[in-house]
Design a protein around this motif. Structure first.
Motif, PDB file in Angstrom:
ATOM      1  N   PHE A  67       5.706 -15.533 -13.767  1.00 30.60           N
ATOM      2  CA  PHE A  67       4.684 -15.241 -12.602  1.00 30.60           C
ATOM      3  C   PHE A  67       4.845 -13.839 -12.141  1.00 30.60           C
ATOM      4  N   THR A  68       3.783 -12.781 -12.157  1.00 30.00           N
ATOM      5  CA  THR A  68       3.807 -11.708 -11.471  1.00 30.00           C
ATOM      6  C   THR A  68       2.896 -11.437 -10.227  1.00 30.00           C
ATOM      7  N   PRO A  69       3.549 -11.308  -9.028  1.00 27.32           N
ATOM      8  CA  PRO A  69       2.939 -11.450  -7.598  1.00 27.32           C
ATOM      9  C   PRO A  69       1.390 -10.818  -7.876  1.00 27.32           C
ATOM     10  N   VAL A  70       1.605  -9.513  -8.441  1.00 29.75           N
ATOM     11  CA  VAL A  70       0.057  -8.465  -8.197  1.00 29.75           C
ATOM     12  C   VAL A  70      -0.837  -9.459  -8.698  1.00 29.75           C
ATOM     13  N   ARG A  71      -0.460 -10.386  -9.694  1.00 26.89           N
ATOM     14  CA  ARG A  71      -1.641 -10.977 -10.381  1.00 26.89           C
ATOM     15  C   ARG A  71      -2.265 -12.055  -9.540  1.00 26.89           C
ATOM     16  N   SER A  72      -1.795 -12.382  -8.262  1.00 25.01           N
ATOM     17  CA  SER A  72      -2.171 -13.390  -7.524  1.00 25.01           C
ATOM     18  C   SER A  72      -3.354 -12.912  -6.825  1.00 25.01           C
ATOM     19  N   ASN A  73      -3.842 -13.660  -5.730  1.00 20.02           N
ATOM     20  CA  ASN A  73      -5.110 -13.481  -4.913  1.00 20.02           C
ATOM     21  C   ASN A  73      -4.835 -12.132  -4.248  1.00 20.02           C
ATOM     22  N   HIS A  74      -5.930 -11.289  -4.251  1.00 21.19           N
ATOM     23  CA  HIS A  74      -5.694  -9.869  -3.584  1.00 21.19           C
ATOM     24  C   HIS A  74      -7.028  -9.454  -3.500  1.00 21.19           C
ATOM     25  N   PHE A  75      -7.297  -8.303  -2.662  1.00 22.97           N
ATOM     26  CA  PHE A  75      -8.413  -7.462  -2.545  1.00 22.97           C
ATOM     27  C   PHE A  75      -8.062  -6.239  -2.782  1.00 22.97           C
ATOM     28  N   ALA A  76      -8.873  -5.347  -3.343  1.00 21.82           N
ATOM     29  CA  ALA A  76      -8.804  -3.921  -3.676  1.00 21.82           C
ATOM     30  C   ALA A  76      -9.473  -3.104  -2.904  1.00 21.82           C
ATOM     31  N   LEU A  77      -8.918  -1.811  -2.480  1.00 20.83           N
ATOM     32  CA  LEU A  77      -9.540  -0.857  -1.687  1.00 20.83           C
ATOM     33  C   LEU A  77      -9.436   0.444  -2.456  1.00 20.83           C
ATOM     34  N   GLU A  78     -10.664   1.027  -2.761  1.00 18.51           N
ATOM     35  CA  GLU A  78     -10.487   2.262  -3.575  1.00 18.51           C
ATOM     36  C   GLU A  78     -10.059   3.489  -2.521  1.00 18.51           C
ATOM     37  N   VAL A  79      -9.320   4.037  -2.973  1.00 16.47           N
ATOM     38  CA  VAL A  79      -8.484   5.359  -2.319  1.00 16.47           C
ATOM     39  C   VAL A  79      -9.164   6.803  -2.977  1.00 16.47           C
ATOM     40  N   SER A  80      -9.097   7.637  -2.334  1.00 21.74           N
ATOM     41  CA  SER A  80      -9.424   9.123  -2.933  1.00 21.74           C
ATOM     42  C   SER A  80      -8.119   9.605  -3.667  1.00 21.74           C
ATOM     43  N   ASP A  81      -6.934   9.305  -3.129  1.00 22.50           N
ATOM     44  CA  ASP A  81      -5.921   9.798  -3.758  1.00 22.50           C
ATOM     45  C   ASP A  81      -4.724   8.726  -3.724  1.00 22.50           C
ATOM     46  N   VAL A  82      -4.339   8.102  -4.924  1.00 24.49           N
ATOM     47  CA  VAL A  82      -3.474   7.264  -4.899  1.00 24.49           C
ATOM     48  C   VAL A  82      -1.953   7.556  -4.714  1.00 24.49           C
ATOM     49  N   TYR A  83      -1.827   8.927  -4.875  1.00 25.00           N
ATOM     50  CA  TYR A  83      -0.486   9.534  -4.566  1.00 25.00           C
ATOM     51  C   TYR A  83      -0.285   9.715  -3.168  1.00 25.00           C
ATOM     52  N   LEU A  84      -1.479  10.350  -2.487  1.00 26.59           N
ATOM     53  CA  LEU A  84      -1.389  10.514  -1.127  1.00 26.59           C
ATOM     54  C   LEU A  84      -1.127   9.276  -0.436  1.00 26.59           C
ATOM     55  N   ALA A  85      -1.665   8.224  -0.980  1.00 31.28           N
ATOM     56  CA  ALA A  85      -1.628   6.826  -0.331  1.00 31.28           C
ATOM     57  C   ALA A  85      -0.253   6.383  -0.386  1.00 31.28           C
ATOM     58  N   GLU A  86       0.262   6.685  -1.389  1.00 29.56           N
ATOM     59  CA  GLU A  86       1.869   6.484  -1.624  1.00 29.56           C
ATOM     60  C   GLU A  86       2.776   6.967  -0.670  1.00 29.56           C
ATOM     61  N   LYS A  87       2.355   8.433  -0.333  1.00 24.00           N
ATOM     62  CA  LYS A  87       3.266   9.229   0.639  1.00 24.00           C
ATOM     63  C   LYS A  87       2.982   8.766   1.993  1.00 24.00           C
ATOM     64  N   VAL A  88       1.934   8.149   2.433  1.00 23.69           N
ATOM     65  CA  VAL A  88       1.432   7.720   3.710  1.00 23.69           C
ATOM     66  C   VAL A  88       2.183   6.238   3.788  1.00 23.69           C
ATOM     67  N   LEU A  89       2.418   5.443   2.729  1.00 26.34           N
ATOM     68  CA  LEU A  89       3.124   4.037   2.919  1.00 26.34           C
ATOM     69  C   LEU A  89       4.723   4.487   3.128  1.00 26.34           C
ATOM     70  N   ILE A  90       5.017   5.414   2.199  1.00 27.76           N
ATOM     71  CA  ILE A  90       6.535   5.922   2.432  1.00 27.76           C
ATOM     72  C   ILE A  90       6.696   6.368   4.017  1.00 27.76           C
ATOM     73  N   GLU A  91       5.930   7.302   4.332  1.00 32.78           N
ATOM     74  CA  GLU A  91       6.237   7.750   5.926  1.00 32.78           C
ATOM     75  C   GLU A  91       5.996   6.659   6.918  1.00 32.78           C
ATOM     76  N   TYR A  92       5.302   5.552   6.580  1.00 32.53           N
ATOM     77  CA  TYR A  92       5.306   4.372   7.625  1.00 32.53           C
ATOM     78  C   TYR A  92       6.382   3.381   7.353  1.00 32.53           C
ATOM     79  N   GLY A  93       7.217   3.534   6.113  1.00 32.57           N
ATOM     80  CA  GLY A  93       8.089   2.685   5.775  1.00 32.57           C
ATOM     81  C   GLY A  93       7.781   1.305   5.098  1.00 32.57           C
ATOM     82  N   VAL A  94       6.493   1.391   4.654  1.00 34.10           N
ATOM     83  CA  VAL A  94       5.735   0.228   4.124  1.00 34.10           C
ATOM     84  C   VAL A  94       6.089  -0.018   2.597  1.00 34.10           C
TER      85      VAL A  94
END
Length: 124
Positions: A67-94
Protein backbone atom coordinates in the motif's frame (compact mmCIF):
# COMPACT_ATOMS: atom_id res chain seq x y z
CA UNK A 1 7.69 33.94 5.97
CA UNK A 2 8.18 35.55 2.59
CA UNK A 3 6.82 33.00 0.13
CA UNK A 4 3.09 32.53 -0.41
CA UNK A 5 1.42 29.46 -1.80
CA UNK A 6 -0.65 30.20 -4.90
CA UNK A 7 -3.58 27.84 -5.41
CA UNK A 8 -4.96 28.19 -8.94
CA UNK A 9 -7.90 25.80 -8.80
CA UNK A 10 -9.42 22.61 -7.47
CA UNK A 11 -8.12 19.90 -9.82
CA UNK A 12 -9.45 16.46 -8.86
CA UNK A 13 -10.64 14.13 -6.17
CA UNK A 14 -9.29 10.57 -5.96
CA UNK A 15 -11.10 7.65 -4.39
CA UNK A 16 -10.00 4.09 -3.78
CA UNK A 17 -12.27 1.50 -5.34
CA UNK A 18 -12.46 -2.26 -5.05
CA UNK A 19 -13.55 -3.22 -8.58
CA UNK A 20 -12.66 -1.18 -11.67
CA UNK A 21 -15.42 -2.47 -13.96
CA UNK A 22 -18.15 -2.10 -11.34
CA UNK A 23 -17.07 1.49 -10.70
CA UNK A 24 -16.74 2.18 -14.44
CA UNK A 25 -20.37 1.13 -14.91
CA UNK A 26 -21.59 3.09 -11.88
CA UNK A 27 -19.86 6.38 -12.68
CA UNK A 28 -20.04 6.05 -16.47
CA UNK A 29 -23.49 4.56 -17.01
CA UNK A 30 -25.54 5.43 -13.95
CA UNK A 31 -24.04 8.87 -13.18
CA UNK A 32 -23.36 9.47 -16.90
CA UNK A 33 -19.84 10.83 -16.39
CA UNK A 34 -17.55 10.82 -19.42
CA UNK A 35 -14.49 8.60 -19.04
CA UNK A 36 -11.31 10.41 -20.06
CA UNK A 37 -7.85 9.13 -21.04
CA UNK A 38 -5.70 7.99 -18.14
CA UNK A 39 -1.89 7.95 -18.09
CA UNK A 40 -0.20 4.56 -17.88
CA UNK A 41 0.09 3.99 -14.14
CA UNK A 42 1.41 0.68 -12.84
CA UNK A 43 -1.85 0.07 -10.99
CA UNK A 44 -5.52 0.19 -12.11
CA UNK A 45 -6.91 3.70 -12.50
CA UNK A 46 -9.82 5.23 -14.39
CA UNK A 47 -10.60 8.92 -14.70
CA UNK A 48 -13.87 10.76 -15.35
CA UNK A 49 -14.56 14.34 -16.38
CA UNK A 50 -16.51 16.34 -13.79
CA UNK A 51 -16.72 19.44 -16.01
CA UNK A 52 -14.81 22.72 -15.99
CA UNK A 53 -11.43 20.98 -15.99
CA UNK A 54 -12.20 19.00 -12.82
CA UNK A 55 -11.76 15.25 -12.64
CA UNK A 56 -12.62 12.16 -10.62
CA UNK A 57 -9.72 9.68 -10.32
CA UNK A 58 -10.68 6.16 -9.26
CA UNK A 59 -7.77 4.10 -7.95
CA UNK A 60 -8.14 0.33 -7.86
CA UNK A 61 -7.03 -1.33 -4.65
CA UNK A 62 -4.52 -4.12 -5.12
CA UNK A 63 -4.21 -6.20 -1.94
CA UNK A 64 -1.26 -8.13 -3.36
CA UNK A 65 0.83 -4.94 -3.65
CA UNK A 66 2.36 -2.82 -0.95
CA UNK A 67 0.00 0.00 0.00
CA UNK A 68 1.22 3.46 -0.92
CA UNK A 69 -0.47 6.15 1.19
CA UNK A 70 -0.61 8.71 -1.62
CA UNK A 71 -2.79 6.31 -3.60
CA UNK A 72 -5.43 6.65 -0.91
CA UNK A 73 -8.39 9.02 -0.94
CA UNK A 74 -7.26 12.61 -1.52
CA UNK A 75 -8.14 15.82 -3.29
CA UNK A 76 -5.80 17.80 -5.50
CA UNK A 77 -5.21 21.51 -5.79
CA UNK A 78 -3.47 23.00 -8.79
CA UNK A 79 -0.62 25.34 -7.91
CA UNK A 80 1.25 27.82 -10.10
CA UNK A 81 4.67 26.54 -9.05
CA UNK A 82 5.11 23.23 -7.21
CA UNK A 83 8.70 24.15 -6.27
CA UNK A 84 7.50 27.38 -4.63
CA UNK A 85 4.83 25.34 -2.84
CA UNK A 86 7.59 23.07 -1.55
CA UNK A 87 9.51 26.10 -0.22
CA UNK A 88 6.41 27.34 1.60
CA UNK A 89 5.84 23.93 3.18
CA UNK A 90 9.47 23.87 4.31
CA UNK A 91 9.15 27.38 5.79
CA UNK A 92 6.11 26.29 7.80
CA UNK A 93 7.66 23.00 8.83
CA UNK A 94 5.02 20.95 7.04
CA UNK A 95 6.08 17.39 6.23
CA UNK A 96 5.43 16.26 2.66
CA UNK A 97 6.32 13.56 0.16
CA UNK A 98 8.98 14.62 -2.39
CA UNK A 99 7.95 16.14 -5.72
CA UNK A 100 7.57 13.55 -8.44
CA UNK A 101 6.19 13.38 -11.96
CA UNK A 102 3.09 11.36 -12.82
CA UNK A 103 3.31 9.16 -15.92
CA UNK A 104 1.84 12.06 -17.94
CA UNK A 105 4.57 14.44 -16.72
CA UNK A 106 2.43 16.47 -14.29
CA UNK A 107 4.47 17.43 -11.21
CA UNK A 108 2.91 16.60 -7.87
CA UNK A 109 3.65 16.45 -4.19
CA UNK A 110 1.55 15.10 -1.34
CA UNK A 111 1.11 16.32 2.21
CA UNK A 112 -1.24 15.66 5.11
CA UNK A 113 -3.54 18.11 6.81
CA UNK A 114 -3.50 18.18 10.65
CA UNK A 115 -5.94 15.23 10.75
CA UNK A 116 -3.89 13.09 8.38
CA UNK A 117 -6.00 13.61 5.25
CA UNK A 118 -3.96 13.53 2.04
CA UNK A 119 -3.77 16.59 -0.20
CA UNK A 120 -2.03 16.65 -3.56
CA UNK A 121 -0.50 19.84 -4.92
CA UNK A 122 0.02 19.57 -8.67
CA UNK A 123 1.48 21.78 -11.35
CA UNK A 124 -0.28 21.38 -14.71
Amino acid sequence: MSNKLSIKAFNHVALQISEIERSRRFYGEILDLKEIPTPNFDYPVIWFDLGNGRELHLIGRQPERTFTPVRSNHFALEVSDVYLAEKVLIEYGVKYFPIKARPDGILQLFLNDPDGNFIELCQI
